[in-house]
Design a protein around this motif. Structure first.
Motif, PDB file in Angstrom:
ATOM      1  N   ALA A 131       0.773  -1.070   0.161  1.00  0.00           N
ATOM      2  CA  ALA A 131      -0.141  -0.204   0.044  1.00  0.00           C
ATOM      3  C   ALA A 131       0.779   1.193   0.029  1.00  0.00           C
ATOM      4  O   ALA A 131       0.412   2.301  -0.596  1.00  0.00           O
ATOM      5  N   MET A 132       1.928   1.322   0.719  1.00  0.00           N
ATOM      6  CA  MET A 132       2.719   2.429   0.838  1.00  0.00           C
ATOM      7  C   MET A 132       3.647   2.514  -0.360  1.00  0.00           C
ATOM      8  O   MET A 132       3.876   3.719  -0.880  1.00  0.00           O
ATOM      9  N   LEU A 133       4.290   1.375  -1.019  1.00  0.00           N
ATOM     10  CA  LEU A 133       4.985   1.404  -2.093  1.00  0.00           C
ATOM     11  C   LEU A 133       4.105   2.147  -3.290  1.00  0.00           C
ATOM     12  O   LEU A 133       4.595   2.873  -4.173  1.00  0.00           O
ATOM     13  N   ALA A 134       2.945   1.696  -3.546  1.00  0.00           N
ATOM     14  CA  ALA A 134       1.751   2.129  -4.392  1.00  0.00           C
ATOM     15  C   ALA A 134       1.795   3.760  -4.105  1.00  0.00           C
ATOM     16  O   ALA A 134       1.307   4.237  -5.241  1.00  0.00           O
ATOM     17  N   SER A 135       1.663   4.185  -3.030  1.00  0.00           N
ATOM     18  CA  SER A 135       1.545   5.620  -2.905  1.00  0.00           C
ATOM     19  C   SER A 135       2.551   6.612  -3.089  1.00  0.00           C
ATOM     20  O   SER A 135       2.220   7.653  -3.458  1.00  0.00           O
ATOM     21  N   LEU A 136       3.892   5.999  -3.503  1.00  0.00           N
ATOM     22  CA  LEU A 136       5.042   6.848  -3.841  1.00  0.00           C
ATOM     23  C   LEU A 136       5.203   7.367  -5.138  1.00  0.00           C
ATOM     24  O   LEU A 136       4.205   6.877  -5.986  1.00  0.00           O
ATOM     25  N   THR A 137       5.910   8.390  -5.472  1.00  0.00           N
ATOM     26  CA  THR A 137       5.748   9.084  -6.585  1.00  0.00           C
ATOM     27  C   THR A 137       6.666   7.894  -7.494  1.00  0.00           C
ATOM     28  O   THR A 137       7.247   7.389  -7.157  1.00  0.00           O
ATOM     29  N   PRO A 138       6.643   8.017  -8.938  1.00  0.00           N
ATOM     30  CA  PRO A 138       7.271   6.918  -9.701  1.00  0.00           C
ATOM     31  C   PRO A 138       8.801   6.935  -9.517  1.00  0.00           C
ATOM     32  O   PRO A 138       9.631   6.154  -9.386  1.00  0.00           O
ATOM     33  N   GLU A 139       9.463   8.355  -9.362  1.00  0.00           N
ATOM     34  CA  GLU A 139      10.759   8.593  -8.936  1.00  0.00           C
ATOM     35  C   GLU A 139      11.057   7.918  -7.634  1.00  0.00           C
ATOM     36  O   GLU A 139      12.342   7.284  -7.583  1.00  0.00           O
ATOM     37  N   ASP A 140      10.506   7.908  -6.725  1.00  0.00           N
ATOM     38  CA  ASP A 140      10.796   7.373  -5.490  1.00  0.00           C
ATOM     39  C   ASP A 140      10.755   5.982  -5.448  1.00  0.00           C
ATOM     40  O   ASP A 140      11.553   5.175  -4.897  1.00  0.00           O
ATOM     41  N   LEU A 141       9.611   5.413  -6.213  1.00  0.00           N
ATOM     42  CA  LEU A 141       9.537   3.817  -6.159  1.00  0.00           C
ATOM     43  C   LEU A 141      10.795   3.469  -7.226  1.00  0.00           C
ATOM     44  O   LEU A 141      11.341   2.223  -6.538  1.00  0.00           O
ATOM     45  N   ASP A 142      11.185   4.064  -8.336  1.00  0.00           N
ATOM     46  CA  ASP A 142      12.272   3.587  -8.792  1.00  0.00           C
ATOM     47  C   ASP A 142      13.558   3.706  -7.997  1.00  0.00           C
ATOM     48  O   ASP A 142      14.486   2.632  -8.243  1.00  0.00           O
ATOM     49  N   ARG A 143      13.914   4.790  -7.091  1.00  0.00           N
ATOM     50  CA  ARG A 143      14.802   4.736  -6.312  1.00  0.00           C
ATOM     51  C   ARG A 143      15.062   3.660  -5.354  1.00  0.00           C
ATOM     52  O   ARG A 143      16.241   3.010  -5.246  1.00  0.00           O
ATOM     53  N   ARG A 144      13.901   3.318  -4.761  1.00  0.00           N
ATOM     54  CA  ARG A 144      13.950   2.245  -3.819  1.00  0.00           C
ATOM     55  C   ARG A 144      14.114   0.840  -4.299  1.00  0.00           C
ATOM     56  O   ARG A 144      14.740  -0.234  -3.705  1.00  0.00           O
ATOM     57  N   LEU A 145      13.569   0.700  -5.529  1.00  0.00           N
ATOM     58  CA  LEU A 145      13.690  -0.731  -6.244  1.00  0.00           C
ATOM     59  C   LEU A 145      14.945  -0.669  -7.046  1.00  0.00           C
ATOM     60  O   LEU A 145      15.572  -1.966  -7.649  1.00  0.00           O
ATOM     61  N   ALA A 146      15.699   0.258  -7.203  1.00  0.00           N
ATOM     62  CA  ALA A 146      17.033   0.227  -7.997  1.00  0.00           C
ATOM     63  C   ALA A 146      17.958  -0.692  -7.797  1.00  0.00           C
ATOM     64  O   ALA A 146      18.560  -1.513  -8.455  1.00  0.00           O
ATOM     65  N   ASP A 147      18.268  -0.847  -6.370  1.00  0.00           N
ATOM     66  CA  ASP A 147      19.289  -1.922  -6.003  1.00  0.00           C
ATOM     67  C   ASP A 147      18.910  -3.304  -5.428  1.00  0.00           C
ATOM     68  O   ASP A 147      19.228  -4.121  -4.937  1.00  0.00           O
TER      69      ASP A 147
END
Length: 259
Positions: A152-168
């Protein structure tokens, strides 16, 4: 094998390196289920054993760590500080007050959590009145990708923030076979969460347990609320009433948090 702390800025890059190292000791001990020896602490932090001994001794005086057998564990002072923090958090008090007034959710387990990187941290719990109560301990961390709260929280992030968290992220945790195998699957799930307004953990974390969660749209750190119940109790009518209550709870908390 001794675990090594995740890569984060070095202690020498901070104004108070010793204080930074002390926090690292606490984080390392908090990540373990068994006492850690000085050798293990030193290896985890990448420092000399003598330095580890000085840090642990200082933390012992402050009652932040204590001896347990031949090793060290977190001290009760850490729990005391954590409880004080939660007691002073008005959002937690609002969560409890509102949940107690909701027609269906008041009878079931409800949780309030925050997102830290790719992990969920449980902040508050409402136990409800069910004979079997399913809830995580306050302060516990769980992978966001296998919890309704996390998704639920990941889905509420901006696309940029989600990409940053999933990058690694190279490997997703899979406590059950129903958990996502790839970030592509996770992203597909998050798109569905945004579309319907709530997230589902359909036995992705624990077989026999289902969770529903709704994000709290507030400024600052992402937070969400959820309910946890035995899968065998999930029926369309109960599911609808629980999600309605969670949505109401999330909206009221958002109004409170945003002032």
């Amino acid at each position: 094998m001794t675990a090594v702390l995740p890569s984060i800025p070095g202690a020498r890059d901070t104004p108070a390196p010793a204080a930074f190292r002390a926090v690292q000791v606490l984080e390392y001990l908090g990540s373990r289920t068994e006492p850690a020896t000085l050798t293990e602490v030193a290896l985890a932090l990448g420092i000399a054993k003598s330095s580890a001994s000085n840090l642990v001794s200082t933390l012992e005086v402050a009652r932040m760590v204590r001896r347990a057998g031949h090793g060290w564990v977190l001290g009760y002072k850490v729990l005391e500080l954590g409880q004080s923090m939660l007691a002073s958090t008005t959002l937690v008090a609002e969560f409890r007050r509102i949940t107690n007034a909701l027609p269906t959710l008041q009878n079931d387990t409800a949780l309030l959590a925050a997102l830290d990187g790719m992990e969920v941290i449980y902040l508050a719990r409402h136990d409800g009145r069910q004979p079997i109560r399913l809830a995580s301990d306050i302060g516990r961390r769980m992978p966001a990708s296998v919890t309704a709260l996390g998704k639920a929280m990941l889905a509420s992030l901006t696309p940029e923030d989600l990409d940053r968290r999933l990058a690694d992220v190279t490997v997703l945790p899979r406590p059950t076979k129903r958990a996502h195998r790839t970030t592509v699957e996770l992203r597909r799930d998050l798109a569905q969460v945004r579309e319907r307004g709530y997230a589902i953990d359909d036995e992705q974390n624990t077989i026999g347990v289902t969770c529903f969660a709704v994000p709290v749209v507030a400024t600052g750190q992402p937070i969400a609320v959820s309910t946890t119940l035995l899968t065998q109790r999930v029926r369309p009518e109960l599911r609808g009433r629980l999600i309605a209550d969670l949505t109401s709870l999330a909206r009221q908390l958002a109004t409170f948090a945003n002032g």
